[in-house]
Design a protein around this motif. Structure first.
Motif, PDB file in Angstrom:
ATOM      1  N   GLY A  97       0.827  -1.200   0.000  1.00  0.00           N
ATOM      2  CA  GLY A  97       0.000   0.000   0.000  1.00  0.00           C
ATOM      3  C   GLY A  97       0.854   1.239   0.000  1.00  0.00           C
ATOM      4  O   GLY A  97       2.069   1.181  -0.194  1.00  0.00           O
ATOM      5  N   TRP A  98       0.211   2.373   0.226  1.00  0.00           N
ATOM      6  CA  TRP A  98       0.914   3.648   0.208  1.00  0.00           C
ATOM      7  C   TRP A  98       0.132   4.701   1.006  1.00  0.00           C
ATOM      8  O   TRP A  98      -1.048   4.519   1.292  1.00  0.00           O
ATOM      9  N   GLN A  99       0.826   5.755   1.340  1.00  0.00           N
ATOM     10  CA  GLN A  99       0.192   6.971   1.839  1.00  0.00           C
ATOM     11  C   GLN A  99       0.812   8.144   1.090  1.00  0.00           C
ATOM     12  O   GLN A  99       1.947   8.070   0.628  1.00  0.00           O
ATOM     13  N   ALA A 100       0.022   9.212   0.994  1.00  0.00           N
ATOM     14  CA  ALA A 100       0.499  10.441   0.372  1.00  0.00           C
ATOM     15  C   ALA A 100      -0.051  11.615   1.177  1.00  0.00           C
ATOM     16  O   ALA A 100      -0.990  11.466   1.958  1.00  0.00           O
ATOM     17  N   LEU A 101       0.554  12.761   1.000  1.00  0.00           N
ATOM     18  CA  LEU A 101       0.107  13.992   1.649  1.00  0.00           C
ATOM     19  C   LEU A 101      -0.780  14.749   0.670  1.00  0.00           C
ATOM     20  O   LEU A 101      -0.399  14.948  -0.486  1.00  0.00           O
ATOM     21  N   LYS A 102      -1.940  15.159   1.140  1.00  0.00           N
ATOM     22  CA  LYS A 102      -2.846  15.969   0.317  1.00  0.00           C
ATOM     23  C   LYS A 102      -2.937  17.353   0.951  1.00  0.00           C
ATOM     24  O   LYS A 102      -3.391  17.488   2.083  1.00  0.00           O
ATOM     25  N   ILE A 103      -2.473  18.354   0.221  1.00  0.00           N
ATOM     26  CA  ILE A 103      -2.599  19.737   0.675  1.00  0.00           C
ATOM     27  C   ILE A 103      -3.977  20.221   0.233  1.00  0.00           C
ATOM     28  O   ILE A 103      -4.311  20.163  -0.945  1.00  0.00           O
ATOM     29  N   ILE A 104      -4.767  20.685   1.195  1.00  0.00           N
ATOM     30  CA  ILE A 104      -6.133  21.132   0.908  1.00  0.00           C
ATOM     31  C   ILE A 104      -6.153  22.633   0.607  1.00  0.00           C
ATOM     32  O   ILE A 104      -6.820  23.079  -0.314  1.00  0.00           O
ATOM     33  N   SER A 105      -5.432  23.407   1.409  1.00  0.00           N
ATOM     34  CA  SER A 105      -5.345  24.850   1.174  1.00  0.00           C
ATOM     35  C   SER A 105      -4.076  25.380   1.822  1.00  0.00           C
ATOM     36  O   SER A 105      -3.553  24.759   2.741  1.00  0.00           O
ATOM     37  N   PRO A 106      -3.500  26.492   1.349  1.00  0.00           N
ATOM     38  CA  PRO A 106      -4.041  27.412   0.354  1.00  0.00           C
ATOM     39  C   PRO A 106      -3.609  27.097  -1.076  1.00  0.00           C
ATOM     40  O   PRO A 106      -3.974  27.820  -1.998  1.00  0.00           O
ATOM     41  N   ASP A 107      -2.838  26.036  -1.292  1.00  0.00           N
ATOM     42  CA  ASP A 107      -2.269  25.725  -2.611  1.00  0.00           C
ATOM     43  C   ASP A 107      -2.437  24.221  -2.836  1.00  0.00           C
ATOM     44  O   ASP A 107      -1.509  23.451  -2.632  1.00  0.00           O
ATOM     45  N   PRO A 108      -3.660  23.779  -3.219  1.00  0.00           N
ATOM     46  CA  PRO A 108      -3.970  22.340  -3.268  1.00  0.00           C
ATOM     47  C   PRO A 108      -3.052  21.533  -4.178  1.00  0.00           C
ATOM     48  O   PRO A 108      -2.731  21.968  -5.283  1.00  0.00           O
ATOM     49  N   LYS A 109      -2.634  20.372  -3.676  1.00  0.00           N
ATOM     50  CA  LYS A 109      -1.812  19.436  -4.451  1.00  0.00           C
ATOM     51  C   LYS A 109      -1.658  18.164  -3.659  1.00  0.00           C
ATOM     52  O   LYS A 109      -2.028  18.104  -2.497  1.00  0.00           O
ATOM     53  N   GLU A 110      -1.091  17.149  -4.321  1.00  0.00           N
ATOM     54  CA  GLU A 110      -0.787  15.892  -3.649  1.00  0.00           C
ATOM     55  C   GLU A 110       0.675  15.557  -3.854  1.00  0.00           C
ATOM     56  O   GLU A 110       1.241  15.831  -4.906  1.00  0.00           O
ATOM     57  N   SER A 111       1.261  14.947  -2.825  1.00  0.00           N
ATOM     58  CA  SER A 111       2.649  14.505  -2.930  1.00  0.00           C
ATOM     59  C   SER A 111       2.718  13.184  -3.681  1.00  0.00           C
ATOM     60  O   SER A 111       1.696  12.560  -3.971  1.00  0.00           O
ATOM     61  N   ARG A 112       3.931  12.736  -3.922  1.00  0.00           N
ATOM     62  CA  ARG A 112       4.103  11.386  -4.452  1.00  0.00           C
ATOM     63  C   ARG A 112       3.736  10.411  -3.336  1.00  0.00           C
ATOM     64  O   ARG A 112       3.651  10.788  -2.175  1.00  0.00           O
ATOM     65  N   LYS A 113       3.556   9.155  -3.691  1.00  0.00           N
ATOM     66  CA  LYS A 113       3.160   8.140  -2.724  1.00  0.00           C
ATOM     67  C   LYS A 113       4.388   7.512  -2.063  1.00  0.00           C
ATOM     68  O   LYS A 113       5.393   7.264  -2.733  1.00  0.00           O
ATOM     69  N   ALA A 114       4.288   7.243  -0.771  1.00  0.00           N
ATOM     70  CA  ALA A 114       5.303   6.485  -0.040  1.00  0.00           C
ATOM     71  C   ALA A 114       4.739   5.071   0.117  1.00  0.00           C
ATOM     72  O   ALA A 114       3.731   4.870   0.796  1.00  0.00           O
ATOM     73  N   SER A 115       5.381   4.103  -0.551  1.00  0.00           N
ATOM     74  CA  SER A 115       4.844   2.748  -0.617  1.00  0.00           C
ATOM     75  C   SER A 115       5.496   1.819   0.401  1.00  0.00           C
ATOM     76  O   SER A 115       6.617   2.047   0.855  1.00  0.00           O
ATOM     77  N   PHE A 116       4.777   0.743   0.712  1.00  0.00           N
ATOM     78  CA  PHE A 116       5.292  -0.284   1.613  1.00  0.00           C
ATOM     79  C   PHE A 116       4.732  -1.647   1.202  1.00  0.00           C
ATOM     80  O   PHE A 116       3.730  -1.723   0.492  1.00  0.00           O
ATOM     81  N   THR A 117       5.414  -2.704   1.663  1.00  0.00           N
ATOM     82  CA  THR A 117       4.888  -4.065   1.534  1.00  0.00           C
ATOM     83  C   THR A 117       4.875  -4.690   2.920  1.00  0.00           C
ATOM     84  O   THR A 117       5.717  -4.366   3.769  1.00  0.00           O
ATOM     85  N   LEU A 118       3.930  -5.590   3.124  1.00  0.00           N
ATOM     86  CA  LEU A 118       3.705  -6.180   4.443  1.00  0.00           C
ATOM     87  C   LEU A 118       3.452  -7.667   4.288  1.00  0.00           C
ATOM     88  O   LEU A 118       2.609  -8.072   3.471  1.00  0.00           O
ATOM     89  N   ASN A 119       4.194  -8.488   5.027  1.00  0.00           N
ATOM     90  CA  ASN A 119       3.980  -9.937   5.066  1.00  0.00           C
ATOM     91  C   ASN A 119       3.921 -10.366   6.523  1.00  0.00           C
ATOM     92  O   ASN A 119       4.945 -10.364   7.209  1.00  0.00           O
ATOM     93  N   CYS A 120       2.738 -10.680   6.997  1.00  0.00           N
ATOM     94  CA  CYS A 120       2.550 -11.064   8.386  1.00  0.00           C
ATOM     95  C   CYS A 120       2.793 -12.561   8.556  1.00  0.00           C
ATOM     96  O   CYS A 120       2.278 -13.374   7.794  1.00  0.00           O
ATOM     97  N   ASN A 121       3.593 -12.883   9.554  1.00  0.00           N
ATOM     98  CA  ASN A 121       3.881 -14.273   9.873  1.00  0.00           C
ATOM     99  C   ASN A 121       3.815 -14.399  11.384  1.00  0.00           C
ATOM    100  O   ASN A 121       4.738 -13.998  12.076  1.00  0.00           O
ATOM    101  N   ASN A 122       2.706 -14.916  11.882  1.00  0.00           N
ATOM    102  CA  ASN A 122       2.524 -15.023  13.333  1.00  0.00           C
ATOM    103  C   ASN A 122       2.747 -16.451  13.815  1.00  0.00           C
ATOM    104  O   ASN A 122       2.273 -16.844  14.863  1.00  0.00           O
ATOM    105  N   ASP A 123       3.508 -17.235  13.034  1.00  0.00           N
ATOM    106  CA  ASP A 123       3.813 -18.602  13.479  1.00  0.00           C
ATOM    107  C   ASP A 123       4.657 -18.532  14.739  1.00  0.00           C
ATOM    108  O   ASP A 123       5.509 -17.667  14.889  1.00  0.00           O
ATOM    109  N   LYS A 124       4.427 -19.486  15.605  1.00  0.00           N
ATOM    110  CA  LYS A 124       5.196 -19.541  16.856  1.00  0.00           C
ATOM    111  C   LYS A 124       6.614 -20.008  16.556  1.00  0.00           C
ATOM    112  O   LYS A 124       6.827 -20.867  15.754  1.00  0.00           O
TER     113      LYS A 124
END
Length: 124
Positions: A97-124
């Motif tokens: 997935g990813w997150q990005a920054l969205k500027i709402i005001s006074p100069d609206p724009k969006e940043s590039r996305k910062a991506s990640f990958t996740l693999n959950c392993n809860n084995d004992k």
């Protein structure tokens, strides 16, 4: 004359938004876990203690969630760091997935996305 009706035009400050990265960018291990996102918001233009600029922004995510609107105030030109966390995952859960920054005001724009990958392993 029309000239008397002209209002003084104040330049809108230029606002920049940069996502630095997701930390960690790749995770494998016990879940749920927390991914931290860091970004920078920069402001340039007519900014001073007597003419501060308040920037409204939100973090947006790959799952369609938009975080709460937040504000940051600049009393001089420069950049400030903003962070957000995402609690994610569960046993056997894998995603990217990813997150990005969205500027709402006074100069609206969006940043590039910062991506990640996740693999959950809860084995004992």
């Amino acid at each position: 004359p029309a000239a008397e009706k002209m209002e003084k035009v104040v330049p809108i400050p230029k606002i920049g938004a940069t996502m630095m990265k997701a930390e960690p960018e790749s995770y494998a291990g016990k879940c749920p876990t927390v991914i931290t996102f860091k970004g920078h918001i920069a402001a340039a233009g007519m900014i001073s203690v007597s003419k501060p600029v308040t920037v409204k922004y939100a973090f947006i995510r790959s799952d369609g969630v938009t975080g709460p609107v937040q504000t940051i105030t600049f009393t001089k030109q420069g950049a400030q760091t903003v962070t957000n966390t995402w609690h994610i995952g569960g046993p056997g859960f894998s995603t990217s997935g990813w997150q990005a920054l969205k500027i709402i005001s006074p100069d609206p724009k969006e940043s590039r996305k910062a991506s990640f990958t996740l693999n959950c392993n809860n084995d004992k």
